[in-house]
Every structure is written in structure tokens, then in C-alpha cells.
Design an enzyme around this catalytic site. Structure first.
Site, PDB file in Angstrom:
ATOM      1  N   GLU A  87      55.387  19.307  42.228  1.00 16.11           N
ATOM      2  CA  GLU A  87      55.107  19.776  43.596  1.00 16.11           C
ATOM      3  C   GLU A  87      53.605  19.659  43.889  1.00 16.11           C
ATOM      4  O   GLU A  87      53.190  19.229  44.964  1.00 16.11           O
ATOM      5  CB  GLU A  87      55.583  21.234  43.745  1.00 16.11           C
ATOM      6  CG  GLU A  87      55.211  21.900  45.057  1.00 16.11           C
ATOM      7  CD  GLU A  87      54.540  23.253  44.831  1.00 16.11           C
ATOM      8  OE1 GLU A  87      53.371  23.393  45.242  1.00 16.11           O
ATOM      9  OE2 GLU A  87      55.173  24.152  44.239  1.00 16.11           O
ATOM     10  N   HIS A  88      52.769  20.011  42.907  1.00 16.60           N
ATOM     11  CA  HIS A  88      51.323  19.885  43.098  1.00 16.60           C
ATOM     12  C   HIS A  88      50.882  18.427  43.156  1.00 16.60           C
ATOM     13  O   HIS A  88      50.079  18.049  44.006  1.00 16.60           O
ATOM     14  CB  HIS A  88      50.573  20.562  41.944  1.00 16.60           C
ATOM     15  CG  HIS A  88      50.438  22.047  42.089  1.00 16.60           C
ATOM     16  ND1 HIS A  88      49.224  22.685  42.144  1.00 16.60           N
ATOM     17  CD2 HIS A  88      51.368  23.028  42.175  1.00 16.60           C
ATOM     18  CE1 HIS A  88      49.400  23.986  42.254  1.00 16.60           C
ATOM     19  NE2 HIS A  88      50.702  24.228  42.270  1.00 16.60           N
ATOM     20  N   GLU A 160      46.052  18.820  37.800  1.00 14.37           N
ATOM     21  CA  GLU A 160      46.950  19.843  38.342  1.00 14.37           C
ATOM     22  C   GLU A 160      47.806  20.496  37.258  1.00 14.37           C
ATOM     23  O   GLU A 160      48.149  21.667  37.366  1.00 14.37           O
ATOM     24  CB  GLU A 160      47.869  19.222  39.407  1.00 14.37           C
ATOM     25  CG  GLU A 160      47.134  18.702  40.615  1.00 14.37           C
ATOM     26  CD  GLU A 160      46.437  19.809  41.395  1.00 14.37           C
ATOM     27  OE1 GLU A 160      47.043  20.880  41.594  1.00 14.37           O
ATOM     28  OE2 GLU A 160      45.267  19.600  41.788  1.00 14.37           O
ATOM     29  N   GLU A 185      47.255  28.941  37.178  1.00 16.48           N
ATOM     30  CA  GLU A 185      48.059  29.663  38.169  1.00 16.48           C
ATOM     31  C   GLU A 185      49.125  30.498  37.449  1.00 16.48           C
ATOM     32  O   GLU A 185      49.319  31.680  37.741  1.00 16.48           O
ATOM     33  CB  GLU A 185      48.726  28.656  39.116  1.00 16.48           C
ATOM     34  CG  GLU A 185      49.614  29.312  40.179  1.00 16.48           C
ATOM     35  CD  GLU A 185      50.425  28.290  40.985  1.00 16.48           C
ATOM     36  OE1 GLU A 185      50.180  27.085  40.854  1.00 16.48           O
ATOM     37  OE2 GLU A 185      51.322  28.733  41.729  1.00 16.48           O
ATOM     38  N   GLY A 969      39.023  41.731  36.423  1.00  8.39           N
ATOM     39  CA  GLY A 969      39.643  41.050  35.288  1.00  8.39           C
ATOM     40  C   GLY A 969      39.201  41.688  33.982  1.00  8.39           C
ATOM     41  O   GLY A 969      38.537  42.722  33.986  1.00  8.39           O
ATOM     42  N   GLY A 974      30.736  38.935  25.388  1.00 10.98           N
ATOM     43  CA  GLY A 974      29.884  37.751  25.363  1.00 10.98           C
ATOM     44  C   GLY A 974      30.246  36.697  26.398  1.00 10.98           C
ATOM     45  O   GLY A 974      29.542  35.714  26.545  1.00 10.98           O
ATOM     46  N   THR A 976      32.318  37.348  29.804  1.00  9.48           N
ATOM     47  CA  THR A 976      32.421  37.657  31.231  1.00  9.48           C
ATOM     48  C   THR A 976      31.311  38.537  31.750  1.00  9.48           C
ATOM     49  O   THR A 976      31.064  38.555  32.935  1.00  9.48           O
ATOM     50  CB  THR A 976      33.751  38.342  31.552  1.00  9.48           C
ATOM     51  OG1 THR A 976      33.960  39.359  30.600  1.00  9.48           O
ATOM     52  CG2 THR A 976      34.872  37.352  31.545  1.00  9.48           C
TER      53      THR A 976
HETATM   54 ZN   LIG Z   1      51.477  26.229  42.330  1.00 11.76          ZN
END
Ligand SMILES: [Zn+2]
Length: 986
Positions: A87-88, A160, A185, A969, A974, A976
């Protein structure tokens, strides 16, 4: 099965019927059936392409918001997410449009109000909608070429899907890691506990469906050739279903499709229906999931019971099941709500609860989150089903459901076509006849007759057929403290195994491929092959909506509402709320539609609401003044009903506003708070970028500061704290009940109350005006002035940057900077700048190169804030750097020409000019004070923005300016969090 009684009926739609003669041929398509549906003002035409067997459904309706969709049945062969990655990648370039990512590029060459692509469990679906005819033709062409002739290059797959790449592409010494848009994702999805529960449930009860989105642990098993093969096997006309909706001529669409299909023959086989597991006896599955840091240890279980109840192809039985699950589970008077949630067995229904008819089988599921005792839950559910199968059903509640269906049919929606397409296509790919789904009135009529003749046995038989004493599927998710770390370890090991297989030359391939991909991503492309509408297609003059002042405090809008009245009231709270009560305002608004009065339970009020109105809602809202950006704080209440039933709206308002009894219904208040707390973490996972953005913006504007206390971290903390003191009666009284009672005294008053009515005639307006004055006379006239003026609401400190710590797999980053008020001339160029940055810079940097699922800049005109954000981001600090350097990029590197500027403007006008529903006409004047004149001015300013204007505002508001940064998140040592950051733990 329903019979098409109207098939040959003599409805006065002969004009439309003549246009589509049954048996006639239009561009290679044969008209098979025509169905007029007068109650929805539409005619459906069923066509089949003779040469290939492709099916087309046209819905002819006098609506300018036209829709086109193309869908394929795509049974996933495994859990690598191949349908999703396809789809991507289909949208990454096609034979006729050989540029990188034409789909995204079309986003700013079009005036569409919706463009998307979605992967369902066993289908893939590409819809768009637009009111512009040239645009419709352009997008249709891009969609058809993308799906049937995609380039599907290996680079598209790597970008993708997934790839191995050096964390710093240019440095062959840096670590090799997993990257890819879909990979990240889906890692982000896994962080959402509700999604995780749902997908593991789905995989367990319906293993043949195989997780079409892709399990991150399996995505890295997918090869490029698998993708190409999957496309070849599935994206074929014989396996395709297309749909058109609206008032554009069908012939043009059929002609374009027919041209495309010339290259194909007919295939006899396409994917068949996939079925769930069989249940000869009870089956139990347990899975591990993420512990919720915001809930106590004994409230971490999620569990559900599911029964397989026939198939959606039986449209009428599916309708009955829907009504039945609505009766049993919906609202405060439903038996499952009362005995599972009010009783405290669980905190809220689980996400899979209710009827699911989206695949080839119907599931009825009862599930809970926050369960202590799973056995007690199961026993209670069985007992309840056994009881209701032998008891009469409440006729008023059945009637209320019918009323809701009728009302929703009359309620004008601007995206009616899109909603209809989204409801028809999934079941259509599983062989449900869309004509049967459209026979709305026939279904209701048959139901009324059956209810009359068979009485309660109509539902009781259904329960006995599928549920009572029938085997069920039992699913439970148990929390694991270090779930997130386990996933990280798994990823490290999986990566290690991949790396072990690489020899020197493979490593060279990885390095060179990374460079090549980056080079491709950086290349400036010639986009002249892509069609585009022009800025000159945008009308300079905007629609205006006449709003009258009936009385000093009553605003009216008369329009065609189909016999419905929409009524809203607002009261500005000015300086009547003390600062410490601000964060309680959302809970106050929620309480009004959950608790009940001293004489009535909320369940009775809610039943009356459903029987007589389309709904009542209450809310607290903060908006920025269009001239000064100063915050306005409002209490709002709204409701709608048929013109003949408006007195019920006022009667219900009166009950809720005056009668809500916090003391008497304190147990329900506790249930409300527990339910809110149990959904806190998934709310953040769902929209981490808005949380980050809201927090960052609260450093600059009082309106955003207040909004942060309503929807952000402070609100989560408040709900968490209240949730922890529910068992201590004294604290509960002091910290919750007393505070809400005080808010009621301060908020509910006739002083400064204003109304906005949308209805269809003057006599209705007069009658409403009388009802309003009667309503007002029943309210107290109190006025408090000892609270905090919203303008003085304290801002969050701008420094240091903040990490809001959540145990997710990915991050969300945001950066905010102040802009100007709605009416200020710099607002328009700032908005164009934000669009240019998004499409010409950040999309490449943050998504394509950075591997985040999304990222960009937005300018919020009314609030006057410039915001940057990334969504499901593996490299949040990198993204923040990109955001910080955006001003420099705009002024020194960007080579934006007038075509780029035009594209930015088109994107802005897609949203500005998207059709609105009748009930929304003129409402922005009431809620935010934006007049037609202000809108027209701003429209002209936007159309007239030049490159010089953009440069000027980039320098003035962006270059070397101090912004405020926030990231949502996990804290990864070390990686983030630089040392000078503050960390917010919840
Ligand atoms: Zn998607």
C-alpha cells in the site's frame, strides 16, 4: 436475505434510471442493477467490466463532494505486513508518474479534502474526495496508475518497508540498524496497549488473517521479490472493486478504467474468504503485554469473551446483532455496563467489545480492561446472557435505537459519500452485496414487523442460537513489567542474527545502498509530469453564512436542516474560576453527562436523551481571540433534535446543569475517574505528537497553557492523583466532590449566557426563542469575580527542554514558537512557510531519511503558534535539530519558486475550502469570534503571499529564535536525553 422490492418500482427517479438502463453498456461496463434509495436521496448503479470482471459501484447523488475509491481483496500470506508495505510503495511512483512519492506530491497539487490509503485485515483501499472536477480526474488518474502500474523499485521497498542501514548513513563505522517507514509505524502501533491487545486478540481468533499491517518482528523477514509477487497476484482488475460517488458524470470514470483494463484479461480466481478458528468448545488464549504505568498492579488485566455469530453476508441478522449488542452494552442503562463496570469488575470495556462484522465472520465480544478477577468476569457475563435470553426487552430502549438511526439519516454530513464508501467497501470485498446494505428503510421496516409479530423472541432466539451455552473464545492479556525491554532485546538479537550473516561485500552493499537512497531522496526532481489544479482555480471570494441576532444573546442561522434544530449555548467564564480549579474543569464537564440528579439516575436521563434527541454534550473550551490572541474560557452545552422535540433538549439541559448531584452519585464519579485513568496511557500513545506539541506550546501562550492543563501532562497527573485517593472517603470528598460542587456554583448561571441556533424556518426560531427565555429564567443569576483571569494563566518555563517519559517503542518530538494573531498580516505568510517546510523539507528529512512515520510543521492561525512535530520517530533529537535549523534552511538553502508557493497555497485551501455540514455554517463566528470579513481578509492575504513575505517572516519569527522543545517517549540512557533536559515521570 432481502428482496429488492424496489427494483422495478416506479419511483420518480426515472431520469436517473433512464441514464443507467439495466443491460446497457457504458465503456466496456455492463449495467447489472439499479437501485433508487429515495430516503438517502441517492441511486446506486451496479456495473461489471465485461473483459476483466472488475466490479464498479456508482452512487449517483446531488452532492458536490465527489468520492473515488479503488480496493482490492488482499489476504495476507503471513505477518510480514506485505499488503501494508505494498500500500505504501504503490504510492511511491508509477509508469505514467515516475517521480518519487507522487501521492505525497499530489497532496499539494490538488484541492481534495481527503486523500488516503488504508490496509484492512484482508483488503486494501485507496479513497479520495474532492469538489473540483479537474482535480477529480487528476487524482483518479494518479490512483489508477499507482495501483496498476507502480514502479515498485527496490529503493521504494527499502525506504517504506525495512532496511539495514548505518545509523549515520555517511559513516561506515557507525552502527547498522533497522530502518523503514512501515517498520517504525508498526513499532509505534505496538506501543499502543489498546492496539496491541486488539491485534493479539485478532491473531488468536482469526489466525488466517495474519496481521496485514505487519508484526515488527516479522517485517524484517520480507524480501523485495515477495512484494513484487504480491502486487502481481492481487492488484488485478478481476480482484478490484471501484466506487464513484457524487454528481460528476460516471462515464468519464468508466472510460478511464476501461482504458487501463485493456491491458488485462480475466482471471478466474481471486482470494477467497478467510475464516476464523472453529470453536467446538471453549478456547482460552493468554498473551503478555505492556504494563500500564498509570494503573495500579491489581488493575492491569485485560480480558474478553467472544462468540462467533454467523456472517455479515446475512445483512438482516447482522443488523439484529448490532441492535442487540447496542441494547446490552451501550450506555449507562445497559445491563453489561451496570453489572460489569458500575459493579467495579472492570474499569472500562476493552477495545474489541461489541459487534465486529468487518471480516467474513461476525463476532460478539464482551471484554474489560482493568479486571481483577477473570473468573468472576466470565461467570457474570454467562449469567447475564442466560438471564436476558429469558426476559423481555425494554421497548423504549429499542425505540430509542430506531430514533437514533432515523435522526442520523436526516443529519446533514459534509463527508457523507466518504463515510458511505468506507462502510460499504470492506464488506463488499467479502462478498456482502452493497445493495443490501443500502436498503436502509427495508431493514427498519422488516425489523418493526418482526418485533410486532415475534416480540422478544426475535432477540432471545438469536442469543440461544449463538451465545447462551455456546462455546466462546476467551482472551486475556497479562502485564509484564519489562515488556518494552523484552521487545528491545528481541530486536537487538534479531538484528544481531542479520548482521552475523553479512560478509564484507554485504556490508559494502548496505553502506552503498544507504548512500544511494539518500542521494535519491535529496535529488531535486522534475515534477512536470504530475497534473495539478491551479491557484487561479481557487475562488477569491469565500462562501458567507448569514447569521442573525435574534435577541441580544441569540444568534440564528437558517438553512436547510431537514427538519432538525441544532442548539448551542456558551458562557464565558472570565475571572470566575480560581487557578487551582482550572484542571478540574474537564472532569466537571464530563460529570454532567455521567452522574445523574437527586431524583433520577443517569441511565434514565440517557434513555430519554436517545429517545427524543440526537444527543446532548457539555464541554469546556479555551479559544484565542482573533485580534489579540488573548484566551477566552467558555463553558459550552449543545444538543439537537427534530424541530418538534426541541423542548426535550432544554428539559435535559436543565436536568444536567441544575440537577447533577455530585454527592449522591459519588460512586458513579469514582467509576468515571477510574475509566479516565484506565485510558490515559493509550490516549498518549494514540497522539503522542499532540501531547508533545501541547506541552511545548504552553510556554508561549496563556490559551495553550490552559489547554495543556485540560488535555496534557497536568491533566494526566490530576486524574492519576484523584484515582489514587478514591478509597479514602475523606480525601475524595475534599479533593473531588467539594471541588466539583464549587465549580457548579461558579459556572451554572444565566449571566452572560449566549445561544446559537441552526434551524430551517422563522417560526421554529420564534418558538426556540421562547424556550430559551424560559430556560434562562430557571437558572441562578450568580456571578463570581474572584477567580483567575485566563489572561494571567501562568506559562510553563521555556527552558529546559522536557522529556515526558512513557514506555513506548518510539518517540514523538515537538518544537513550538510564537507567531501572531489571526488578523495580523504576518499570519498568512507564516502559514505558507509552515507548509513549504513540511512538504519541501521536513517530509524528506524526518520521514524519508529519519525513518519517522510522519513529521512536519504547522501554523495554527487562531492560536498564533508555529509548531514542529514528528510522529513515531526513532531519532527525536535529530528531528529537533532539523526543526531548530528550519529558519536557516528556509533563508539560505531552500530554492522555493512560485510553483512551490502555489502548491503550499493549494494545500492550505484544501482544508479551508473543504465542504462543511449545514450545522457548522457560521458556527466559528459564535465559538471563536471569527467574522466573515476576517475570513475573507485572511483568504486574500493567503492567496497573495509572495516568496519575499515568506523570507521576511522566516527571519522575523524563526531564524535563531528561541523555541520550546518537548519529547514524548522512553528515556534511553545516553541516547534520548541530553544532560540539561528535565524529565517528567508520570
Ligand atoms: Zn502505513
Amino acid at each position: 436475505m432481502l428482496r429488492f422490492q424496489r427494483y422495478a418500482s416506479s419511483y420518480a427517479q426515472s431520469r436517473v434510471l433512464r441514464r443507467y438502463p439495466v443491460g446497457g453498456l457504458i465503456h466496456g461496463y455492463e449495467v447489472r442493477r439499479v437501485l433508487p434509495v429515495p430516503e438517502l436521496k441517492l441511486t446506486a448503479v451496479d456495473l461489471v467490466h465485461e473483459r476483466t470482471g472488475a466490479e464498479h459501484l456508482h452512487i449517483d447523488r446531488d452532492d458536490k463532494n465527489n468520492v473515488f475509491t479503488i480496493g482490492f481483496k488482499t489476504n495476507p500470506p503471513n505477518a510480514t505486513g506485505v499488503p501494508h508495505i505494498l500500500e505504501h510503495t504503490t504510492l511511491c511512483g508509477s509508469v505514467k508518474y515516475p517521480v518519487r512519492d507522487p501521492f505525497f506530491k499530489m497532496l499539494n497539487r490538488s484541492l481534495s479534502n481527503f486523500m488516503n490509503a488504508m490496509t484492512g485485515p484482508d483488503y486494501t483501499f485507496y479513497p479520495f474526495s474532492t469538489t473540483n472536477r479537474a482535480d477529480f480526474a487528476n487524482l483518479r488518474d494518479v490512483y489508477v496508475d499507482a495501483t496498476f502500474n507502480p514502479l515498485l523499485t527496490p529503493e521504494d521497498f527499502y525506504q517504506e518497508g525495512w532496511r539495514l542501514e548505518h545509523s549515520d548513513v555517511k559513516d561506515s563505522k557507525s552502527d547498522i540498524v533497522f530502518k523503514g517507514v512501515v517498520y517504525n509505524e508498526m513499532k509505534g502501533q505496538v506501543s499502543n496497549a489498546n492496539y496491541y491487545f486488539w491485534i493479539k486478540f485478532q491473531e488468536s481468533i482469526y489466525p488466517s488473517l495474519n496481521n496485514s499491517g505487519g508484526d515488527p518482528q516479522k517485517i524484517t523477514d520480507l524480501f523485495y521479490q515477495d512484494l513484487v509477487d504480491f502486487h502481481h497476484a492481487h492488484y488485478h482488475p478481476s480482484n478490484a472493486k471501484t466506487l464513484t460517488y457524487g454528481n460528476f458524470p460516471l462515464e468519464e470514470s468508466l472510460q478511464r478504467l476501461n482504458e487501463e483494463f485493456e491491458n488485462f484479461g480475466k482471471r478466474s480466481r481471486s482470494d477467497g474468504k478467510l475464516l476464523p478458528i472453529e470453536l467446538p468448545q471453549d478456547l482460552e488464549v493468554r498473551k503478555a503485554g505492556q504494563a500500564d504505568p498509570m494503573l495500579p498492579p491489581e488493575r492491569q488485566l485485560k480480558t474478553s469473551m467472544t462468540w462467533i455469530c454467523g456472517e455479515p453476508q446475512d445483512t438482516y441478522e447482522t443488523f439484529l446483532l448490532r441492535v442487540l449488542s447496542n441494547l446490552l452494552m451501550d450506555g449507562h442503562s445497559s445491563v453489561f455496563y451496570q453489572r460489569l463496570i458500575e459493579s467495579g469488575i472492570g474499569l472500562d470495556f476493552s477495545v474489541n467489545s461489541g459487534l465486529d462484522s468487518a471480516s467474513a465472520a461476525n463476532f460478539v465480544t464482551i471484554g474489560l480492561q482493568g479486571v481483577q478477577d477473570v473468573d468472576e468476569f466470565r461467570k457474570t457475563v454467562k449469567d447475564i446472557f442466560a438471564e436476558v435470553a429469558n426476559k423481555p426487552f425494554n421497548r423504549d430502549r429499542i425505540e430509542a435505537i430506531m430514533q437514533q438511526l432515523e435522526l442520523s439519516k436526516k443529519d446533514h454530513k459534509s463527508d457523507f459519500g466518504l463515510q458511505l464508501a468506507c462502510s460499504l467497501v470492506p464488506s463488499w470485498t467479502n462478498k456482502v452485496d452493497p445493495f443490501e446494505s443500502l436498503l436502509f428503510d427495508e431493514i427498519l421496516q422488516r425489523f418493526r414487523e418482526d418485533l410486532e409479530n415475534k416480540g422478544d423472541s426475535l432477540f432471545q432466539d438469536l442469543l440461544k442460537k449463538y451465545i447462551v451455552d455456546k462455546p466462546s473464545f476467551l482472551f486475556t492479556m497479562e502485564p509484564v513489567e519489562d515488556f518494552s525491554q523484552r521487545l528491545e532485546v528481541e530486536e537487538k538479537e534479531r538484528l544481531g542474527r542479520k548482521l552475523d550473516q553479512l560478509d564484507e561485500s554485504d556490508r559494502e552493499v548496505v553502506y552503498n545502498r544507504g548512500l544511494l537512497l539518500q542521494e535519491k531522496q535529496n535529488a531535486k526532481e522534475d515534477l512536470s509530469c504530475l497534473p495539478s489544479v491551479k491557484v487561479s482555480d481557487i475562488p477569491r471570494k469565500d462562501d458567507t453564512f448569514e447569521v442573525r441576532r435574534q435577541e441580544p444573546n441569540i444568534w440564528t442561522r437558517i438553512t436547510d436542516t431537514n427538519g432538525i434544530s441544532y442548539i448551542r449555548a456558551k458562557r464565558e467564564l472570565s475571572n470566575s474560576i480560581p487557578q487551582e480549579l482550572y484542571p478540574y474543569l474537564p472532569l466537571f464537564a464530563d460529570s454532567l453527562t455521567s452522574l445523574g440528579t437527586s431524583t433520577e439516575d443517569y441511565s434514565d436521563i440517557e434513555d430519554a436523551m436517545k429517545l427524543h434527541t440526537g444527543g446532548i454534550s457539555t464541554m469546556i473550551d479555551v479559544s484565542s481571540d482573533p485580534i489579540t490572541t488573548k484566551p477566552h474560557l467558555y463553558f459550552r452545552v449543545s444538543g439537537w433534535s427534530l424541530n418538534s422535540k426541541t423542548e426535550h433538549v432544554f428539559d435535559l439541559w436543565k436536568k444536567l446543569l441544575l440537577g447533577t448531584d455530585f454527592q449522591k452519585h459519588s460512586e458513579k464519579l469514582k467509576i468515571l475517574i477510574r475509566g479516565l485513568a484506565s485510558n490515559n496511557t493509550s490516549a498518549v500513545a494514540e497522539a503522542g505528537h499532540s501531547f508533545a506539541r501541547g506541552y511545548a506550546a504552553a510556554s508561549f501562550s496563556a490559551a495553550r497553557g490552559i489547554s495543556e492543563s485540560f488535555n496534557g501532562v497536568e491533566q494526566l497527573q490530576l486524574i492519576n492523583r484523584l484515582n489514587s485517593l478514591l478509597d479514602d472517603e475523606e480525601s475524595f470528598q475534599r479533593e473531588v466532590v467539594d471541588k466539583l460542587v464549587e465549580l457548579k456554583n461558579r459556572i451554572i448561571s444565566s449571566q452572560g449566557l449566549e445561544f446559537f441556533i441552526t434551524t430551517d424556518s422563522d417560526p421554529v426560531v420564534s418558538s426556540l426563542a421562547k424556550q430559551i427565555s424560559q430556560f434562562e429564567s430557571q437558572l441562578p443569576q450568580t456571578l463570581h469575580n474572584d477567580g483567575l483571569d485566563p489572561t494571567s494563566f501562568p506559562l510553563l518555563p521555556q527552558k529546559p527542554s522536557t522529556l515526558i517519559n512513557f514506555p513506548f517503542q518510539v518517540h514523538y518530538a515537538a518544537r513550538s514558537l510564537p507567531g501572531v494573531s489571526y488578523t495580523h498580516g504576518d499570519g498568512a505568510p507564516l502559514q505558507v512557510l509552515a507548509n513549504l517546510l513540511t512538504f519541501k523539507h521536513l517530509h524528506t528529512e524526518v520521514r524519508e531519511k529519519g525513518g519517522a512515520y510522519g513529521g512536519g510543521a504547522s501554523y495554527s492561525a487562531l492560536e498564533g503558534m508555529l509548531n514542529f512535530f514528528s510522529y513515531r520517530d526513532p531519532r527525536p533529537l535529530q528531528s529537533l535539530k532539523t526543526f531548530e535549523n528550519a529558519g536557516q534552511h528556509a533563508l539560505q538553502e531552500a530554492q522555493w519558486d512560485s510553483a512551490d508557493l502555489d502548491e503550499a497555497k493549494l494545500t492550505i485551501f484544501q482544508r479551508l475550502d473543504a465542504p462543511i455540514s449545514r450545522k457548522s455554517e457560521g458556527v466559528s463566528l459564535f465559538y471563536s469570534g471569527v467574522t466573515d470579513e476576517m475570513r475573507q481578509n485572511r483568504r486574500e492575504q493567503l492567496l497573495d503571499v509572495t516568496r519575499k513575505d515568506v523570507d521576511r517572516v522566516a527571519e522575523k519569527y524563526l531564524l535563531n529564535k528561541d523555541g520550546s522543545n518537548a519529547v514524548v517517549g522512553p528515556e534511553i540512557e545516553g541516547e534520548t536525553v541530553p544532560p540539561n533536559w528535565q524529565i517528567k515521570n508520570l
